[in-house]
Design a protein around this motif. Structure first.
Motif, PDB file in Angstrom:
ATOM      1  N   ALA A 115      -8.196   4.512 -14.610  1.00  0.00           N
ATOM      2  CA  ALA A 115      -8.039   5.739 -14.041  1.00  0.00           C
ATOM      3  C   ALA A 115      -6.588   6.450 -13.697  1.00  0.00           C
ATOM      4  O   ALA A 115      -6.261   7.470 -14.158  1.00  0.00           O
ATOM      5  N   ALA A 116      -5.919   5.438 -13.206  1.00  0.00           N
ATOM      6  CA  ALA A 116      -4.514   5.351 -12.623  1.00  0.00           C
ATOM      7  C   ALA A 116      -3.657   5.770 -13.813  1.00  0.00           C
ATOM      8  O   ALA A 116      -2.598   6.690 -13.697  1.00  0.00           O
ATOM      9  N   LYS A 117      -3.849   4.840 -14.891  1.00  0.00           N
ATOM     10  CA  LYS A 117      -2.983   5.084 -16.054  1.00  0.00           C
ATOM     11  C   LYS A 117      -3.103   6.228 -16.826  1.00  0.00           C
ATOM     12  O   LYS A 117      -2.246   6.957 -17.173  1.00  0.00           O
TER      13      LYS A 117
ATOM     14  N   SER B 296     -12.836  15.950   0.277  1.00  0.00           N
ATOM     15  CA  SER B 296     -12.754  14.659   0.699  1.00  0.00           C
ATOM     16  C   SER B 296     -11.495  13.969   0.860  1.00  0.00           C
ATOM     17  O   SER B 296     -10.657  13.641   1.976  1.00  0.00           O
ATOM     18  N   LEU B 297     -10.739  13.774  -0.304  1.00  0.00           N
ATOM     19  CA  LEU B 297      -9.450  13.050  -0.219  1.00  0.00           C
ATOM     20  C   LEU B 297      -8.431  13.622  -1.297  1.00  0.00           C
ATOM     21  O   LEU B 297      -8.639  14.143  -2.180  1.00  0.00           O
ATOM     22  N   LEU B 298      -7.125  13.613  -0.608  1.00  0.00           N
ATOM     23  CA  LEU B 298      -6.032  13.814  -1.497  1.00  0.00           C
ATOM     24  C   LEU B 298      -5.118  12.786  -1.394  1.00  0.00           C
ATOM     25  O   LEU B 298      -5.152  11.985  -0.345  1.00  0.00           O
ATOM     26  N   HIS B 299      -4.743  12.443  -2.576  1.00  0.00           N
ATOM     27  CA  HIS B 299      -3.435  11.312  -2.329  1.00  0.00           C
ATOM     28  C   HIS B 299      -2.069  11.899  -3.113  1.00  0.00           C
ATOM     29  O   HIS B 299      -2.101  12.614  -4.134  1.00  0.00           O
ATOM     30  N   ARG B 300      -1.094  11.434  -2.180  1.00  0.00           N
ATOM     31  CA  ARG B 300       0.094  12.009  -2.572  1.00  0.00           C
ATOM     32  C   ARG B 300       1.297  10.836  -2.849  1.00  0.00           C
ATOM     33  O   ARG B 300       1.385   9.802  -2.019  1.00  0.00           O
ATOM     34  N   GLN B 301       1.779  10.715  -4.265  1.00  0.00           N
ATOM     35  CA  GLN B 301       2.707   9.655  -4.462  1.00  0.00           C
ATOM     36  C   GLN B 301       3.968  10.259  -5.122  1.00  0.00           C
ATOM     37  O   GLN B 301       3.693  11.145  -5.621  1.00  0.00           O
ATOM     38  N   SER B 302       4.953   9.843  -4.469  1.00  0.00           N
ATOM     39  CA  SER B 302       6.430  10.453  -4.588  1.00  0.00           C
ATOM     40  C   SER B 302       6.841  11.704  -4.130  1.00  0.00           C
ATOM     41  O   SER B 302       7.948  12.082  -4.270  1.00  0.00           O
ATOM     42  N   ARG B 303       5.942  11.851  -3.121  1.00  0.00           N
ATOM     43  CA  ARG B 303       6.395  13.093  -2.368  1.00  0.00           C
ATOM     44  C   ARG B 303       5.946  13.146  -0.901  1.00  0.00           C
ATOM     45  O   ARG B 303       4.695  13.731  -0.618  1.00  0.00           O
ATOM     46  N   GLY B 304       6.309  12.418   0.040  1.00  0.00           N
ATOM     47  CA  GLY B 304       5.911  12.397   1.504  1.00  0.00           C
ATOM     48  C   GLY B 304       6.654  11.401   2.434  1.00  0.00           C
ATOM     49  O   GLY B 304       7.734  11.468   2.101  1.00  0.00           O
TER      50      GLY B 304
ATOM     51  N   ALA C 129      -6.275   5.834  -5.986  1.00  0.00           N
ATOM     52  CA  ALA C 129      -4.799   6.442  -5.439  1.00  0.00           C
ATOM     53  C   ALA C 129      -4.101   5.155  -5.150  1.00  0.00           C
ATOM     54  O   ALA C 129      -2.867   5.154  -5.500  1.00  0.00           O
ATOM     55  N   LYS C 130      -4.558   3.992  -4.720  1.00  0.00           N
ATOM     56  CA  LYS C 130      -3.641   2.799  -4.494  1.00  0.00           C
ATOM     57  C   LYS C 130      -3.248   2.290  -5.870  1.00  0.00           C
ATOM     58  O   LYS C 130      -2.169   1.631  -5.816  1.00  0.00           O
ATOM     59  N   GLU C 131      -4.107   2.315  -6.932  1.00  0.00           N
ATOM     60  CA  GLU C 131      -3.637   1.869  -8.280  1.00  0.00           C
ATOM     61  C   GLU C 131      -2.389   2.609  -8.675  1.00  0.00           C
ATOM     62  O   GLU C 131      -1.494   2.173  -9.417  1.00  0.00           O
ATOM     63  N   LEU C 132      -2.587   3.855  -8.422  1.00  0.00           N
ATOM     64  CA  LEU C 132      -1.572   4.753  -8.939  1.00  0.00           C
ATOM     65  C   LEU C 132      -0.211   4.470  -8.202  1.00  0.00           C
ATOM     66  O   LEU C 132       0.736   4.473  -8.956  1.00  0.00           O
ATOM     67  N   SER C 133      -0.315   4.263  -6.987  1.00  0.00           N
ATOM     68  CA  SER C 133       0.884   3.908  -6.163  1.00  0.00           C
ATOM     69  C   SER C 133       1.410   2.608  -6.614  1.00  0.00           C
ATOM     70  O   SER C 133       2.754   2.679  -6.823  1.00  0.00           O
ATOM     71  N   LEU C 134       0.781   1.754  -7.070  1.00  0.00           N
ATOM     72  CA  LEU C 134       1.318   0.474  -7.634  1.00  0.00           C
ATOM     73  C   LEU C 134       1.895   0.750  -8.904  1.00  0.00           C
ATOM     74  O   LEU C 134       3.004   0.208  -9.027  1.00  0.00           O
ATOM     75  N   LEU C 135       1.239   1.411  -9.721  1.00  0.00           N
ATOM     76  CA  LEU C 135       1.766   1.642 -10.952  1.00  0.00           C
ATOM     77  C   LEU C 135       3.025   2.396 -11.101  1.00  0.00           C
ATOM     78  O   LEU C 135       4.210   2.166 -11.567  1.00  0.00           O
ATOM     79  N   ARG C 136       3.148   3.232 -10.142  1.00  0.00           N
ATOM     80  CA  ARG C 136       4.434   3.989  -9.905  1.00  0.00           C
ATOM     81  C   ARG C 136       5.642   3.192  -9.393  1.00  0.00           C
ATOM     82  O   ARG C 136       6.745   3.291  -9.559  1.00  0.00           O
TER      83      ARG C 136
END
Length: 559
Positions: A178-180, A310-318, A267-274
């Motif tokens: 999903a993250a990919k 329920s949930l939002l995930h922010r990667q690269s802006r926070g 969200a955690k996998e997306l963070s690791l990927l980035r």
């Protein structure tokens, strides 16, 4: 979702996120302010507010102008997430095409149109079964929206039940897949959203047939009552809960929590990927040690008073990620490297220390010592970076005087190609301290920082490009650092320039009086990092909110 179940569910969802290492933040509109990250008090206020309304995107401006409070629908929350730079948003279920869409009406939820134009991934338990699921998926296909199921099956879920009889074209079996999918979609600039359908847990789908019969009964009742538009869904959900003796609400809460667990994992996998991609990004460090310039990581949560987003995930802006990372070029045989850029003040510091406690006035000489140092927040930051092996281009204004000559001589270890010589005095600061080490007074001449215009900066960047023979020096910079000594205008212009070039900006507030500069306009939205102390943070917050409404001391010490 009725009170107090809505409040308890929101707290439970936040705890799920925190337990997984994800920082939640709740979204809603409070008294005319769109909030991404409600405080506990604000969350309780929204959950218990009898006048809270359901706010789709089309009515956000009206709600803000009228200073109303309410829960945001999927379309409104997607909009808020995109503005905040948040790529993942989890909800219970999304809207869709009504059962008679295309026959007697064009009743299509704005959730679908928002998915077609807003690059945010929505994770839900599918489309509510009161809607026409085949038409909904066909509409999304027409609009170019990627629709996928999560888990072992391609069958798209129907909110209360795992089965809808309609298959999605794409299936992601785990958080990594999903993250990919999410990362590639946004990297390719598809400029539309992604919908991932997560089936309700098996143990909570056993009442699906009972709930489905209740839904059909509620639909008959809403037609007989003449209920239309955005009031249909709240009516049906409330009536279904009544007809099932609360079993529908139990299932609703269960699927929201399950979606949150899945959303956090993705969200955690997306963070690791980035993070892995960032680690491959820019430069070879030829110094004795490496310093990582981190990208920011931020995860947030949203709650809707009716559908319990329920949930939002922010990667690269926070806020800052505390993880150190090194930037290495893929071209290990090349000497070319991109450098961080620091823009700020160069100051000559004079410290006068009195030896006697008896201060003599009237033009008499006091015995003491006088020390000269080289400071300025921007210069200090660039100096520190060079001393730990990460040289940076330092852009600053100095005068054509002896102070500038001394600074250049003292700072030969730094990259000073960005110094601008102006026809005024180099910034100076004189501090007088008594025999106990307490400050008596300070005198500063910082006028030169207001003379550093965007034209000077662009000219220097161009010159640096020519000297270093880079393709685009500023565009390849992994980070641009600004200090609060710069004028509001220059801070605005630099942040706008970096935003267009997709360059992260770090703002160092410098002091309480200067911390608010990016926050008097929308410039703060273009800032990736800030490093305030507590008092500077208070000023930044109060500038945005109009007043300080958060007890920072209790929040910090409680955590």
């Amino acid at each position: 979702m009725p009170y107090p179940e809505n409040l308890k569910t929101a707290h439970d969802v936040e705890k799920i996120a925190l337990d997984q290492g994800v920082l939640p933040a709740t979204v809603g509109v409070i008294k005319g302010k769109v909030c991404v990250g409600l405080t506990t008090t604000q969350l309780e206020e929204l959950a218990s507010c009898e006048d809270a309304i359901k706010i789709p995107k089309r009515e956000m401006v009206w709600a803000v102008s009228q200073q109303l409070s309410g829960g945001t629908t999927v379309s409104a929350t997607m909009f808020a997430a995109d503005v905040a730079g948040i790529p993942i948003f989890v909800t219970g279920g999304i809207g869709g095409c009504s059962q008679r869409c295309g026959e007697t009406s064009l009743d299509i939820s704005s959730d679908l149109t928002e998915l077609s134009r807003t690059p945010v991934c929505v994770i839900s338990a599918g489309v509510k079964s009161i809607l026409d699921i085949p038409k909904t998926l066909e509409y999304l296909e027409t609009e170019g929206v990627t629709v996928a199921t999560y888990g072992a099956s391609k069958e798209f879920p129907a909110f209360y039940t795992r089965s809808s009889g309609v298959n999605a074209n794409i299936n992601v079996e785990n958080p990594t897949s999903a993250a990919k999918l999410i990362d590639l979609s946004f990297t390719l600039g598809m400029n539309c959203g992604i919908l991932i359908g997560v089936p309700i847990p098996t143990e909570h789908s056993e009442d699906g047939d009972l709930i489905e019969r209740a839904i059909q009964q509620a639909m008959i009742e809403h037609e007989e009552a003449g209920i239309k538009g955005k009031d249909v869904t709240p009516f049906i959900l409330k009536r279904v809960n009544e007809l099932t003796d609360g079993k529908a609400l139990v299932s609703n809460i269960a699927l929201v929590k399950h979606n949150t667990e899945v959303g956090c994992a993705i969200a955690k996998e997306l963070s690791l990927l980035r993070k892995a991609k960032e680690g491959q990004r820019t430069l070879i460090n030829h110094g004795s040690s490496d310093i990582g310039i981190p990208k920011r990581t931020f995860m947030t949560q949203s709650t809707n008073s009716s559908s319990n987003q329920s949930l939002l995930h922010r990667q690269s802006r926070g806020p800052l990620s505390k993880t150190k990372r090194c930037f290495h070029s893929n071209h290990t045989d090349s000497v070319e490297r991109s450098q961080p850029v620091v823009i700020g003040a160069s100051v000559i510091d004079f410290v006068a220390s009195l030896k006697s406690s008896n201060i003599v006035y009237g033009g008499e000489t006091n015995t003491g010592s006088l020390q000269v140092g080289f400071g300025g927040v921007g210069r200090n930051l660039s100096d520190c970076m060079s001393r730990i092996g990460q040289n940076s281009l330092f852009i600053s204004a100095v005068g054509k005087d002896i102070h500038a000559q001394n600074l250049r001589h003292h700072c030969q270890h730094m990259n000073l190609e960005g110094l601008v010589d102006l026809d005024c005095s180099t910034a100076t600061y004189c501090l007088v301290i008594d025999s106990n080490g307490d400050v008596l007074l300070g005198v500063g001449d910082m006028g030169i920082t207001n003379e550093l215009t965007i034209d000077h900066l662009m000219r220097l960047l161009k010159r640096w490009h020519e000297i270093m023979k880079f393709e685009s020096a500023i565009s390849q910079a992994p980070l641009v650092v600004l200090d609060g000594n710069l004028s509001v205008e220059v801070i605005d212009q630099i942040c706008h320039f970096c935003s267009k070039k997709h360059i992260p900006v770090w703002f160092e507030p410098t002091c309480v009086s200067k911390a608010k500069k990016p926050f008097v306009s929308d410039t703060w939205r273009k800032i990736s990092y800030a490093s305030p102390n507590l008092n500077e943070l208070r000023v930044m917050y109060a500038t945005l909110e109009g007043e300080e409404t958060v007890d920072f001391d209790s929040k910090i010490f409680d955590s």
